[in-house]
Scaffold this motif. Sequence first.
Motif, mmCIF file in Angstrom:
data_model
loop_
_atom_site.group_PDB
_atom_site.id
_atom_site.type_symbol
_atom_site.label_atom_id
_atom_site.label_comp_id
_atom_site.label_asym_id
_atom_site.label_seq_id
_atom_site.Cartn_x
_atom_site.Cartn_y
_atom_site.Cartn_z
ATOM 1 N N LEU A 69 0.625 -1.195 -0.009
ATOM 2 C CA LEU A 69 -0.277 0.064 0.381
ATOM 3 C C LEU A 69 0.918 1.056 0.103
ATOM 4 N N PRO A 70 1.819 1.388 0.712
ATOM 5 C CA PRO A 70 2.609 2.965 0.838
ATOM 6 C C PRO A 70 3.820 2.917 -0.687
ATOM 7 N N ASN A 71 3.671 1.767 -1.058
ATOM 8 C CA ASN A 71 4.157 2.419 -2.577
ATOM 9 C C ASN A 71 3.581 2.348 -3.665
ATOM 10 N N PRO A 73 1.140 4.261 -5.810
ATOM 11 C CA PRO A 73 -0.143 5.131 -6.507
ATOM 12 C C PRO A 73 -1.220 5.769 -6.056
ATOM 13 N N ASP A 74 -2.050 6.075 -5.332
ATOM 14 C CA ASP A 74 -3.369 6.584 -5.059
ATOM 15 C C ASP A 74 -3.748 7.472 -5.073
ATOM 16 N N LYS A 75 -3.713 8.428 -5.883
ATOM 17 C CA LYS A 75 -4.759 10.081 -6.161
ATOM 18 C C LYS A 75 -5.899 9.918 -6.183
ATOM 19 N N GLU A 76 -6.410 9.231 -7.011
ATOM 20 C CA GLU A 76 -8.270 9.215 -7.015
ATOM 21 C C GLU A 76 -8.481 8.536 -5.384
ATOM 22 N N GLY A 77 -8.090 7.629 -4.475
ATOM 23 C CA GLY A 77 -8.496 6.526 -3.861
ATOM 24 C C GLY A 77 -8.963 5.703 -3.711
ATOM 25 N N TRP A 78 -8.484 5.031 -5.368
ATOM 26 C CA TRP A 78 -9.114 3.606 -5.639
ATOM 27 C C TRP A 78 -8.375 2.979 -5.644
ATOM 28 N N VAL A 79 -6.703 2.153 -4.523
ATOM 29 C CA VAL A 79 -5.802 1.947 -4.407
ATOM 30 C C VAL A 79 -6.824 0.815 -3.335
ATOM 31 N N LYS A 81 -10.204 2.252 -1.469
ATOM 32 C CA LYS A 81 -10.999 1.872 -1.767
ATOM 33 C C LYS A 81 -10.847 -0.317 -2.078
ATOM 34 N N THR A 82 -9.892 -0.749 -2.863
ATOM 35 C CA THR A 82 -9.916 -2.098 -3.859
ATOM 36 C C THR A 82 -9.635 -2.576 -3.014
ATOM 37 N N THR A 84 -9.207 -2.319 0.540
ATOM 38 C CA THR A 84 -10.334 -2.456 2.053
ATOM 39 C C THR A 84 -11.835 -3.391 1.236
ATOM 40 N N ARG A 85 -11.673 -3.464 -0.166
ATOM 41 C CA ARG A 85 -12.924 -4.108 -0.951
ATOM 42 C C ARG A 85 -12.387 -5.891 -0.288
ATOM 43 N N CYS A 86 -11.397 -5.871 -0.881
ATOM 44 C CA CYS A 86 -10.426 -7.195 -0.630
ATOM 45 C C CYS A 86 -10.459 -7.789 0.773
ATOM 46 N N LYS A 87 -9.828 -6.557 1.716
ATOM 47 C CA LYS A 87 -10.290 -7.179 3.060
ATOM 48 C C LYS A 87 -12.147 -7.505 3.331
#
Length: 233
Positions: A69-71, A73-79, A81-82, A84-87
Amino acid sequence: MTVKDVFELRKQGRIEEAYDAIRPLYAKDKGPYTSLAMFYTASDILKSRVSEDRIDEAEKILAALERMLPNVPDKEGWVNKTYTRCKELLARGENHDKQKEEGPEHLQTGVWGEEIASAYLREKGYIILERDWHSGHRDIDIIALHDGITVFVEVKTRSSNNYAAPVTAVNRQKQRNLLAAINHYLQYKHVTSAHRFDVITVIGMPGNDTPEIEHIEDFQLSRPLYSGGHQWK
């Protein structure tokens, strides 16, 4: 094989091939673009493993996603969200396992019916994209890809056919809920392929090796609200 090729494989629903291709690329290059491809491809595999009840593997993949996660890029927050969805999906998968062992009989029957339907679809060449996909309190039992068509599947299970046919449970209220969930999925995933709605009915009980299965393709459901260039088939 390039990262661009990996994204194209994902788009085609060939997630296992995409996963095999991105891993050696990511081992050599952990730049933003490669990391993004690795993250999304691994999330696809996690969903697939949950749908196959390979929970131990899915748990390992989720841990790897968290480390990435920290590495990524997630400018729009989709990473995020994905992730969280997987979790959430993994948590439901773990709950499904528990229900099979401890849950009430009707819950066990429903979970069993979805497993039977998923196995049936795989035998027919369908690629399972999602299991028990939720949009708020609404859900879609199975989302699959077949011949380039995204197929939304409602599974209805009954222990016997002594009562009303299972398909009759897809009433108007259920259809409205399904439409809302499908509409959300189409927008969230930016689906550009043709799509349809199917119903699979399963008659039987857990432990029954020969359940009665009926697959109703292109069940007549009103068009979803979203009209972002999609073709309903």
